[in-house]
Design an enzyme around this catalytic site. Structure first.
Site, PDB file in Angstrom:
ATOM      1  N   MET A 294      -6.950  -7.689 -10.315  1.00 11.22           N
ATOM      2  CA  MET A 294      -7.113  -6.229 -10.867  1.00 11.22           C
ATOM      3  C   MET A 294      -8.538  -5.647 -10.805  1.00 11.22           C
ATOM      4  O   MET A 294      -9.168  -4.851 -11.542  1.00 11.22           O
ATOM      5  CB  MET A 294      -6.482  -6.035 -12.087  1.00 11.22           C
ATOM      6  CG  MET A 294      -4.910  -6.015 -11.959  1.00 11.22           C
ATOM      7  SD  MET A 294      -4.262  -5.055 -10.327  1.00 11.22           S
ATOM      8  CE  MET A 294      -4.566  -3.392 -11.480  1.00 11.22           C
TER       9      MET A 294
ATOM     10  N   ASN B 229      -6.039  -8.825   1.424  1.00 11.75           N
ATOM     11  CA  ASN B 229      -5.386  -8.206   0.000  1.00 11.75           C
ATOM     12  C   ASN B 229      -4.118  -7.541   0.411  1.00 11.75           C
ATOM     13  O   ASN B 229      -3.839  -7.263   1.771  1.00 11.75           O
ATOM     14  CB  ASN B 229      -6.426  -7.079  -0.622  1.00 11.75           C
ATOM     15  CG  ASN B 229      -5.878  -6.447  -1.775  1.00 11.75           C
ATOM     16  OD1 ASN B 229      -5.160  -7.122  -2.596  1.00 11.75           O
ATOM     17  ND2 ASN B 229      -5.958  -5.001  -1.780  1.00 11.75           N
TER      18      ASN B 229
ATOM     19  N   GLY C  21       2.271 -12.646 -10.392  1.00 15.18           N
ATOM     20  CA  GLY C  21       2.173 -13.750  -9.597  1.00 15.18           C
ATOM     21  C   GLY C  21       3.191 -13.950  -8.506  1.00 15.18           C
ATOM     22  O   GLY C  21       3.318 -15.082  -7.908  1.00 15.18           O
TER      23      GLY C  21
ATOM     24  N   ASN D 299       3.495 -12.738  -5.400  1.00 12.78           N
ATOM     25  CA  ASN D 299       2.963 -12.995  -4.217  1.00 12.78           C
ATOM     26  C   ASN D 299       2.364 -14.125  -3.854  1.00 12.78           C
ATOM     27  O   ASN D 299       2.361 -14.878  -2.925  1.00 12.78           O
ATOM     28  CB  ASN D 299       1.857 -11.698  -3.654  1.00 12.78           C
ATOM     29  CG  ASN D 299       2.511 -10.452  -3.393  1.00 12.78           C
ATOM     30  OD1 ASN D 299       3.183 -10.563  -2.444  1.00 12.78           O
ATOM     31  ND2 ASN D 299       2.497  -9.410  -4.185  1.00 12.78           N
TER      32      ASN D 299
ATOM     33  N   GLU E 277       6.595  -7.244   0.187  1.00  8.57           N
ATOM     34  CA  GLU E 277       5.279  -7.619   0.024  1.00  8.57           C
ATOM     35  C   GLU E 277       5.351  -8.974   0.236  1.00  8.57           C
ATOM     36  O   GLU E 277       4.735  -9.859   0.884  1.00  8.57           O
ATOM     37  CB  GLU E 277       4.725  -7.345  -1.321  1.00  8.57           C
ATOM     38  CG  GLU E 277       4.304  -5.911  -1.455  1.00  8.57           C
ATOM     39  CD  GLU E 277       3.554  -5.718  -2.864  1.00  8.57           C
ATOM     40  OE1 GLU E 277       2.897  -6.553  -3.078  1.00  8.57           O
ATOM     41  OE2 GLU E 277       3.878  -4.729  -3.563  1.00  8.57           O
TER      42      GLU E 277
ATOM     43  N   HIS F 288      -1.455  -4.573  -0.553  1.00  9.83           N
ATOM     44  CA  HIS F 288      -1.422  -3.105  -1.248  1.00  9.83           C
ATOM     45  C   HIS F 288       0.166  -2.507  -1.156  1.00  9.83           C
ATOM     46  O   HIS F 288       0.548  -2.421  -0.027  1.00  9.83           O
ATOM     47  CB  HIS F 288      -2.486  -2.493  -0.678  1.00  9.83           C
ATOM     48  CG  HIS F 288      -2.551  -0.973  -1.496  1.00  9.83           C
ATOM     49  ND1 HIS F 288      -3.408  -1.058  -2.900  1.00  9.83           N
ATOM     50  CD2 HIS F 288      -2.201   0.379  -1.251  1.00  9.83           C
ATOM     51  CE1 HIS F 288      -3.043   0.293  -3.186  1.00  9.83           C
ATOM     52  NE2 HIS F 288      -2.419   1.051  -2.386  1.00  9.83           N
TER      53      HIS F 288
HETATM   54  C1  GRF Z   1       1.625  -6.065  -5.742  1.00 16.58           C
HETATM   55  O1  GRF Z   1       2.406  -4.686  -5.927  1.00 16.58           O
HETATM   56  C2  GRF Z   1       0.160  -6.064  -4.870  1.00 16.58           C
HETATM   57  O2  GRF Z   1       0.694  -5.033  -3.977  1.00 16.58           O
HETATM   58  C3  GRF Z   1      -0.677  -5.237  -5.908  1.00 16.58           C
HETATM   59  O3  GRF Z   1      -0.470  -5.787  -7.065  1.00 16.58           O
HETATM   60  C4  GRF Z   1       1.044  -6.174  -7.248  1.00 16.58           C
HETATM   61  C5  GRF Z   1       0.932  -7.786  -7.536  1.00 16.58           C
HETATM   62  O4  GRF Z   1       2.250  -8.148  -8.104  1.00 16.58           O
HETATM   63  N1  GRF Z   1      -1.913  -5.303  -5.300  1.00 16.58           N
HETATM   64  P1  GRF Z   1       2.273 -10.000  -8.097  1.00 16.58           P
HETATM   65  O5  GRF Z   1       1.391 -10.286  -9.304  1.00 16.58           O
HETATM   66  O6  GRF Z   1       1.995 -10.494  -6.735  1.00 16.58           O
HETATM   67  O7  GRF Z   1       3.731  -9.939  -8.511  1.00 16.58           O
END
Ligand code: GRF
Length: 195
Positions: free
Chosen positions: A95, A112, A20, A22, A179, A114
């Site tokens: 996921m 999304n 989490g 992001n 990110e 990535h």
């Molecule tokens: C990130 O690397 C994102 O790009 C990928 O899954 C990961 C999620 O990380 N899709 P977080 O749960 O936001 O820390």
């Protein structure tokens, strides 16, 4: 939608399955003065997702979706999204693959993030593959979600140099920081140009 200084805030749902970071960055962004968004719903398929902490801490509605039956799960997701008048969705480490049932209801309204320079390295284990292929650069991408995995229109991408001393772990940490920085920027861009 909720009014703030004359402007309507867009109602956002964030989908998570894990850590989490992001989500945390998006919540911080939504809390800024004049932010264009309000995060009103967090959806997870994983009761043990660490990111749930951020939902609770910020008192944001959390909905757990049991994915044992994908069809039922997606029906419940759609209903929950409608009930919360969601304007657009941010996938943040979710996921599960979203099927057309949801994509068609939220056409060009699902983002999304990535951890690669798409269209390179779609799918899982990007950092391992990037290192094994001795790439010089990697990065991360925020894109729209369509029915093909990691293939929708790119909204924002940031490139970084791979260092000689990088391994899968250090690289993934460095990319993750980027990110967390670009997801809010991508949302601003998405709202300005696409909504
Ligand atoms: C990130 O690397 C994102 O790009 C990928 O899954 C990961 C999620 O990380 N899709 P977080 O749960 O936001 O820390």
């Amino acid at each position: 939608m909720e009014k703030l200084s004359g402007k309507k805030k867009l109602r956002v749902s964030v989908f998570i399955s894990g850590r989490g970071t992001n989500l945390k960055s998006l919540i911080n962004f939504s809390r800024k003065k004049n932010s264009p968004i309000k995060i009103v719903l967090i959806i997870t398929n994983n009761k043990k997702a660490k990111g749930i902490y951020f939902a609770k801490k910020n008192k944001i509605k959390l909905s757990f979706i049991n994915y044992k039956n994908k069809n039922k799960a997606e029906k419940k997701i759609l209903l929950t999204l409608k009930n919360h008048y969601i304007d657009f969705i941010c996938l943040a480490g979710f996921m599960k693959i979203i099927s057309e049932k949801i994509i068609n209801n939220y056409k060009n309204k699902i983002l999304n993030i990535h951890p690669s320079l798409l269209p390179k390295y779609k799918g899982l284990n990007t950092h391992r593959r990037v290192i094994n292929n001795k790439e010089k650069f990697t990065g991360c991408t925020v894109h729209l979600v369509n029915s093909k995995l990691d293939s929708g229109k790119i909204i924002l991408q940031k490139k970084i140099k791979i260092l000689k001393k990088d391994n899968e772990n250090t690289l993934s940490n460095r990319v993750l920081k980027i990110e967390n920085l670009i997801y809010p920027l991508a949302i601003k861009k998405f709202i300005d140009f696409s909504l």
